[in-house]
Design a protein around this motif. Structure first.
Motif, mmCIF file in Angstrom:
data_model
loop_
_atom_site.group_PDB
_atom_site.id
_atom_site.type_symbol
_atom_site.label_atom_id
_atom_site.label_comp_id
_atom_site.label_asym_id
_atom_site.label_seq_id
_atom_site.Cartn_x
_atom_site.Cartn_y
_atom_site.Cartn_z
ATOM 1 N N TYR A 33 -5.164 -9.236 -9.347
ATOM 2 C CA TYR A 33 -5.627 -8.577 -10.567
ATOM 3 C C TYR A 33 -4.768 -8.995 -11.757
ATOM 4 C CZ TYR A 33 -8.021 -5.358 -7.357
ATOM 5 O OH TYR A 33 -8.801 -4.813 -6.377
ATOM 6 N N LEU A 75 -6.454 -0.302 -4.816
ATOM 7 C CA LEU A 75 -6.675 -1.735 -4.969
ATOM 8 C C LEU A 75 -7.259 -2.338 -3.701
ATOM 9 C CD1 LEU A 75 -3.339 -2.706 -6.773
ATOM 10 C CD2 LEU A 75 -5.492 -1.888 -7.776
ATOM 11 N N THR A 76 -8.111 -3.335 -3.869
ATOM 12 C CA THR A 76 -8.639 -4.078 -2.723
ATOM 13 C C THR A 76 -7.556 -5.032 -2.226
ATOM 14 O OG1 THR A 76 -10.888 -3.976 -3.612
ATOM 15 C CG2 THR A 76 -10.442 -5.655 -1.937
ATOM 16 N N PRO A 77 -7.215 -4.970 -0.935
ATOM 17 C CA PRO A 77 -6.136 -5.830 -0.424
ATOM 18 C C PRO A 77 -6.385 -7.309 -0.706
ATOM 19 C CG PRO A 77 -6.707 -4.173 1.199
ATOM 20 C CD PRO A 77 -7.740 -4.072 0.115
ATOM 21 N N ASP A 78 -5.317 -7.994 -1.092
ATOM 22 C CA ASP A 78 -5.284 -9.444 -1.299
ATOM 23 C C ASP A 78 -6.128 -9.942 -2.482
ATOM 24 O OD1 ASP A 78 -3.459 -9.951 0.793
ATOM 25 O OD2 ASP A 78 -5.075 -9.801 2.251
ATOM 26 N N VAL A 79 -6.599 -9.044 -3.326
ATOM 27 C CA VAL A 79 -7.255 -9.448 -4.574
ATOM 28 C C VAL A 79 -6.185 -9.528 -5.661
ATOM 29 C CG1 VAL A 79 -8.871 -8.761 -6.395
ATOM 30 C CG2 VAL A 79 -9.508 -8.499 -3.996
ATOM 31 N N THR A 119 -2.754 -7.137 2.418
ATOM 32 C CA THR A 119 -3.343 -6.366 3.509
ATOM 33 C C THR A 119 -2.228 -5.721 4.335
ATOM 34 O OG1 THR A 119 -5.256 -7.834 3.640
ATOM 35 C CG2 THR A 119 -4.779 -6.485 5.576
ATOM 36 N N SER A 138 -7.107 3.146 -11.611
ATOM 37 C CA SER A 138 -5.993 2.649 -10.787
ATOM 38 C C SER A 138 -4.739 2.381 -11.615
ATOM 39 C CB SER A 138 -6.397 1.372 -10.048
ATOM 40 O OG SER A 138 -6.633 0.310 -10.961
ATOM 41 N N ASP A 169 -3.119 2.313 -3.692
ATOM 42 C CA ASP A 169 -4.105 2.671 -2.675
ATOM 43 C C ASP A 169 -5.540 2.541 -3.182
ATOM 44 O OD1 ASP A 169 -3.765 4.799 -4.417
ATOM 45 O OD2 ASP A 169 -4.026 6.334 -2.879
ATOM 46 N N PRO A 200 -9.470 -1.785 -10.923
ATOM 47 C CA PRO A 200 -10.464 -0.705 -10.879
ATOM 48 C C PRO A 200 -10.112 0.416 -11.864
ATOM 49 C CG PRO A 200 -9.768 -1.315 -8.662
ATOM 50 C CD PRO A 200 -8.840 -2.003 -9.601
ATOM 51 N N ARG A 204 -0.939 -7.755 -7.066
ATOM 52 C CA ARG A 204 -1.637 -7.952 -5.795
ATOM 53 C C ARG A 204 -1.082 -6.994 -4.750
ATOM 54 N NH1 ARG A 204 -1.277 -11.113 -1.101
ATOM 55 N NH2 ARG A 204 0.727 -11.954 -1.748
ATOM 56 N N TYR A 238 0.845 -1.195 0.000
ATOM 57 C CA TYR A 238 0.000 0.000 0.000
ATOM 58 C C TYR A 238 0.884 1.249 0.000
ATOM 59 C CZ TYR A 238 -3.415 3.500 1.361
ATOM 60 O OH TYR A 238 -4.206 4.613 1.389
#
Length: 319
Positions: free
Chosen positions: A138, A132-136, A169, A103, A130, A100, A166, A53
Motif C-alpha cells: 500500500y 490490511l490484505t496480507p502481502d499487498v 502473511t 485502516s 488487521d 482500505p 505491507r 498482523y
C-alpha cells in the motif's frame, strides 16, 4: 576615453556578478526554508513499513520541520492525500494500492512550529494492520496541506512523504504444544506437561491425562512464550475413562501479561483479560474462538473439585 569605457564595463560586470550572487543566495535561502515531514529516512520522500498482523493499532510518530528557525509561531496542517497515489505510480512505474477506508488515521492534523524552533510538535499516523490484505503493498501519502508563514515555501515535491506499507502473511500454527505449563498448586498436581504434549488421548492409562487434585478454583495454565497477535482457536480435550464432570463450570482466561491473582474473581477483574465460561463438562473437544492476542492461557474451575485435562490446544498466529 578608452580608459573610461573599460572602467565602466568593469563596474557593470562586477555589479552583474554581485546581483547574480545575491539572487543565488536568495534562491538558496527560499529552498532551505521549504517545509517537510520528519523524521527523515534513507529517502526523505519515501519510508517503508513492514507491519506484522496485530489487533492493536500501530502508531508511527511524525511531524514537520524547516531548516531556518521560525521568526514567529507557525501553524501547519497535514493530511493524507490518496489522490497522489496514481501520480506516484505513473512516475515510478509502481502499482501501489490505496489503503482500505478506516485502516488509517492521524491523531492530529494541526501542528505548530514554535517561534525560534525548526520542528513542530509530533502526532501519530495510526495504522490498523488487521484491516490490511496480507502481502499487498500500500501507498499512504502524507502531505503538508497548509502553512501560515509566507516566508516558508510550501512545495508538494518536498512537503509530501510516501509511506509504503505491507503486512506479510502471518504464520499460523499450534502455539501451546510443548510450552511451559503448570498448576495452581504444583505440589499437589500430576504432570502438568501432559496437558499440552500434543496427545489428546483421554484414557488415564494412556499416560497423557493430567489432574490437579482437589481444591478451590483449581487451574492449569500455559505460557506460550510470547504474545500471539491473534489466538484463533482454543480446544479443550476432557478425560474419557471417567470423571468428566470434574472439568465443568470452568473459565478460560487469556492475557497478554501474567495473571496478577489466583482466584477467578481476580482474573475477571484484571484489565485486558479475555474470558470464556462453560457450565457443562468439557467435551472432546470443547472449542472456543477468542480471536484475541495473548500469551498466557488459564483453564480454571469454579468448584472445589479436581481439574482434569487430556489436552489444551491453542491455534493462532505465532509470535
Amino acid at each position: 576615453m578608452k580608459i573610461k569605457t573599460i572602467l565602466s564595463m568593469s563596474i557593470l560586470i562586477v555589479s552583474s556578478i554581485l546581483i547574480f550572487i545575491s539572487c543565488k543566495k536568495q534562491t538558496t535561502s527560499v529552498n532551505l526554508n521549504g517545509i517537510y515531514i520528519v523524521p527523515l529516512s534513507g529517502s526523505s520522500a519515501t519510508e517503508n513499513k513492514i507491519l506484522l498482523y496485530a489487533t492493536t493499532p500501530y502508531k508511527i510518530s511524525l511531524g514537520t520541520a524547516i531548516s531556518s528557525r521560525a521568526a514567529t509561531n507557525v501553524a501547519v496542517t497535514i493530511a493524507v492525500d490518496n489522490s497522489l497515489i496514481s501520480t506516484y505510480n505513473s512516475a515510478q512505474g509502481t502499482t501501489y494500492a490505496a489503503m482500505p477506508a478506516g485502516s488509517y488515521s492521524l491523531d492530529a492534523t494541526s501542528l505548530t512550529i514554535a517561534k525560534d524552533s525548526i520542528a513542530s510538535n509530533k502526532t501519530n499516523l495510526v495504522i490498523k494492520a488487521d484491516m490490511l490484505t496480507p502481502d499487498v503493498s500500500y501507498l499512504l501519502p502524507v502531505k503538508v496541506a497548509s502553512v501560515s508563514a509566507s516566508s516558508i515555501t510550501l512545495n508538494a515535491a518536498v512537503g509530501t512523504k510516501y509511506y509504503i506499507i505491507r503486512s506479510p502473511t502471518p504464520v499460523i500454527g499450534n502455539l501451546s504444544n510443548g510450552k511451559t505449563s503448570y498448576w495452581k498448586d504444583p505440589s499437589a498436581s500430576y504432570n502438568a506437561f501432559r496437558g499440552n504434549d500434543g496427545n489428546t488421548n483421554g484414557d488415564w492409562g494412556g499416560g497423557s491425562v493430567c489432574e490437579s487434585g482437589a481444591g478451590t478454583e483449581q487451574y492449569w495454565e500455559v505460557d506460550l512464550g510470547g504474545v500471539s497477535p491473534r489466538i484463533d482457536t482454543v480446544r479443550i480435550w476432557n478425560r474419557t475413562d471417567c470423571c468428566d464432570t470434574r472439568t465443568a463450570k470452568f473459565y478460560v482466561f487469556i492475557s497478554n501479561v501474567p495473571f496478577t491473582g489466583k482466584s477467578v474473581a481476580e482474573s475477571l477483574a484484571q484489565p485486558g483479560v479475555y474470558q470464556y465460561y462453560q457450565d457443562a463438562s468439557a467435551g472432546r473437544p470443547t472449542q472456543i474462538l477468542p480471536r484475541v492476542p495473548g500469551r498466557y492461557i488459564r483453564l480454571q474451575n469454579t468448584t472445589t473439585m479436581s481439574l482434569t485435562l487430556a489436552e489444551l490446544t491453542a491455534i493462532g498466529i505465532k509470535p
